[in-house]
Design an enzyme around this catalytic site. Structure first.
Site, mmCIF file in Angstrom:
data_model
loop_
_atom_site.group_PDB
_atom_site.id
_atom_site.type_symbol
_atom_site.label_atom_id
_atom_site.label_comp_id
_atom_site.label_asym_id
_atom_site.label_seq_id
_atom_site.Cartn_x
_atom_site.Cartn_y
_atom_site.Cartn_z
ATOM 1 N N ASN A 1 0.723 -1.053 0.098
ATOM 2 C CA ASN A 1 -0.126 -0.190 0.001
ATOM 3 C C ASN A 1 0.870 1.172 0.049
ATOM 4 O O ASN A 1 1.457 1.628 1.101
ATOM 5 C CB ASN A 1 -0.962 -0.026 1.207
ATOM 6 C CG ASN A 1 -1.705 1.459 1.428
ATOM 7 O OD1 ASN A 1 -1.754 2.272 0.417
ATOM 8 N ND2 ASN A 1 -2.048 1.367 2.567
ATOM 9 N N TRP A 2 0.907 2.019 -1.235
ATOM 10 C CA TRP A 2 2.000 2.956 -1.213
ATOM 11 C C TRP A 2 1.289 4.268 -0.789
ATOM 12 O O TRP A 2 2.332 5.520 -1.037
ATOM 13 C CB TRP A 2 2.317 3.087 -2.612
ATOM 14 C CG TRP A 2 3.668 2.400 -3.270
ATOM 15 C CD1 TRP A 2 3.964 1.183 -2.398
ATOM 16 C CD2 TRP A 2 4.103 1.969 -4.493
ATOM 17 N NE1 TRP A 2 5.095 0.538 -3.109
ATOM 18 C CE2 TRP A 2 4.936 0.889 -4.576
ATOM 19 C CE3 TRP A 2 3.906 2.784 -5.428
ATOM 20 C CZ2 TRP A 2 6.007 0.552 -5.596
ATOM 21 C CZ3 TRP A 2 4.756 2.518 -6.548
ATOM 22 C CH2 TRP A 2 5.549 1.598 -6.691
ATOM 23 N N LYS A 3 0.320 4.324 -0.233
ATOM 24 C CA LYS A 3 -0.412 5.418 0.061
ATOM 25 C C LYS A 3 -0.020 6.725 -0.815
ATOM 26 O O LYS A 3 -0.240 6.629 -1.794
ATOM 27 C CB LYS A 3 0.062 5.679 1.710
ATOM 28 C CG LYS A 3 -0.221 4.419 2.558
ATOM 29 C CD LYS A 3 0.261 4.758 3.915
ATOM 30 C CE LYS A 3 0.160 3.399 4.645
ATOM 31 N NZ LYS A 3 0.090 3.509 6.530
ATOM 32 N N HIS B 1 -9.359 0.882 4.861
ATOM 33 C CA HIS B 1 -8.091 0.922 5.655
ATOM 34 C C HIS B 1 -8.363 2.008 6.716
ATOM 35 O O HIS B 1 -9.171 2.739 6.700
ATOM 36 C CB HIS B 1 -7.095 1.660 4.554
ATOM 37 C CG HIS B 1 -5.715 1.657 5.250
ATOM 38 N ND1 HIS B 1 -5.248 2.580 6.012
ATOM 39 C CD2 HIS B 1 -4.906 0.728 4.936
ATOM 40 C CE1 HIS B 1 -3.849 2.479 6.400
ATOM 41 N NE2 HIS B 1 -3.579 1.029 5.846
ATOM 42 N N GLU C 1 -6.916 4.173 7.628
ATOM 43 C CA GLU C 1 -6.801 5.778 7.489
ATOM 44 C C GLU C 1 -8.006 6.304 7.006
ATOM 45 O O GLU C 1 -8.431 7.475 7.300
ATOM 46 C CB GLU C 1 -5.310 6.063 6.527
ATOM 47 C CG GLU C 1 -4.133 5.879 7.490
ATOM 48 C CD GLU C 1 -3.089 5.499 6.707
ATOM 49 O OE1 GLU C 1 -3.012 5.611 5.509
ATOM 50 O OE2 GLU C 1 -2.125 4.911 7.521
ATOM 51 N N GLU D 1 -5.450 -5.525 10.277
ATOM 52 C CA GLU D 1 -4.383 -4.480 10.706
ATOM 53 C C GLU D 1 -4.969 -3.726 11.826
ATOM 54 O O GLU D 1 -5.623 -2.711 12.042
ATOM 55 C CB GLU D 1 -4.698 -3.366 9.493
ATOM 56 C CG GLU D 1 -4.259 -3.988 8.127
ATOM 57 C CD GLU D 1 -3.681 -3.036 7.217
ATOM 58 O OE1 GLU D 1 -2.539 -3.199 6.803
ATOM 59 O OE2 GLU D 1 -4.324 -1.777 7.080
ATOM 60 N N GLY E 1 2.298 1.795 10.771
ATOM 61 C CA GLY E 1 3.282 2.886 10.562
ATOM 62 C C GLY E 1 3.867 3.134 12.224
ATOM 63 O O GLY E 1 4.390 4.234 12.167
ATOM 64 N N SER F 1 3.101 -2.790 10.467
ATOM 65 C CA SER F 1 4.861 -2.677 10.610
ATOM 66 C C SER F 1 5.409 -3.924 10.135
ATOM 67 O O SER F 1 6.454 -4.411 10.762
ATOM 68 C CB SER F 1 5.158 -2.299 11.969
ATOM 69 O OG SER F 1 4.651 -0.877 12.173
ATOM 70 N N GLY G 1 2.811 -1.200 4.346
ATOM 71 C CA GLY G 1 2.908 0.302 4.054
ATOM 72 C C GLY G 1 4.234 0.501 3.652
ATOM 73 O O GLY G 1 4.955 0.205 2.613
ATOM 74 N N GLY G 2 5.019 0.908 4.863
ATOM 75 C CA GLY G 2 6.354 1.573 4.777
ATOM 76 C C GLY G 2 7.382 0.783 4.022
ATOM 77 O O GLY G 2 8.078 0.962 2.936
#
Ligand code: PEP
Length: 252
Positions: free
Chosen positions: A11-13, A97, A99, A169, A175, A210, A231-232
């Site tokens: 997920n590159w956001k 998600h 967010e 999640e 994150g 994470s 993500g990251g």
């Protein structure tokens, strides 16, 4: 050897420029032959066509969206229709998600509309669930997730259930560098599987929060963890490659 196909979903956001994207794929193309797992990436919507083009050439990564509208078409400025996503050949969409839930106030009811519409258009759906730290500490984890599942997946039909995937999640792990232990994650994944009304044994359930090359192996050893939503660590080709490589090993 895993029962279900292992998926690594990046997920590159709201990250990555065109130059960064091209570096990423040059690195990734070096591992084409080793890839036994499913490797998926959800970039910003504007980059989807370009990633689809590159992915078509490299032949190994499938491209999806991070969100979609709950309506098919109409006066919804700034939104992206699941019909348009399907139209350009997008494979999957992430819905719910944390967010989207916390920053944009998306509730289970609206997420349910998105899920049903995306499935109607043949998109694979990664429906995200997870508890906040306060909810975990109040021992509400299972209740929160059951509620997210029962409302968010209401009226999903047996015909489209094979397109549905779940991502667990825990909000406190996204994150933050704090990962749920493999045992904590497995406990929730197993519970989610018992609550799925359709296609439970075959449904892919991803863990997200994470995930890094140094913790993926223990997560993938768990019976009910079928991959990761990342993500990251999905932004750097080296890390994404390492995750895909662990997932490919877990498949054998
Ligand atoms: C995510 O955004 O879905 C996620 C899991 O992020 P991270 O891997 O950075 O925790």
């Amino acid at each position: 050897m895993k029962k279900r196909e292992v998926h690594i979903v990046g997920n590159w956001k709201m990250h990555q420029t065109l130059v960064e994207i091209s570096h990423f794929f040059i690195e990734m193309s070096k591992m084409k032959m080793e890839l036994k797992c499913k490797a998926w990436i959800a970039p910003q919507s504007i980059h989807i066509p370009i990633l689809k083009e590159i992915a078509f050439t490299t032949g190994s990564i499938q491209i999806g969206a991070q969100n979609c509208c709950e309506h098919e078409s109409g006066a919804y400025t700034g939104e992206v229709s699941p019909l348009a996503l399907a139209d350009i050949g997008v494979e999957f969409v992430i819905i719910g998600h944390s967010e989207r839930r916390s920053i944009y106030g998306e509730k289970n009811e609206v997420l349910n509309k998105k899920v049903l519409l995306a499935l109607k258009h043949g998109l694979k759906v990664i429906y995200c669930v997870g508890e906040t730290l306060a909810e975990r500490e109040a021992e509400q984890t299972f209740n929160v997730i059951e509620n997210q599942l029962s409302i968010g997946l209401r009226n999903v039909t047996p015909e489209s259930a094979h397109l549905l995937m779940i991502a667990y999640e825990p909000v406190w792990a996204i994150g933050t560098g704090k990962t749920a232990t493999a045992e904590q994650a497995e406990e929730v994944h197993a519970h989610i599987r018992t609550k799925l009304k359709l296609n439970a044994e075959q449904t892919i359930i991803l863990y997200g929060g994470s995930v890094k090359p140094d913790n993926i192996d223990s997560l993938l050893r768990q019976e009910n963890i079928d991959g990761a939503l990342v993500g990251g660590a999905s932004l750097k080709a080296q890390d994404f490659r390492a995750l895909c490589s662990s997932a490919s090993t877990a498949m054998m």
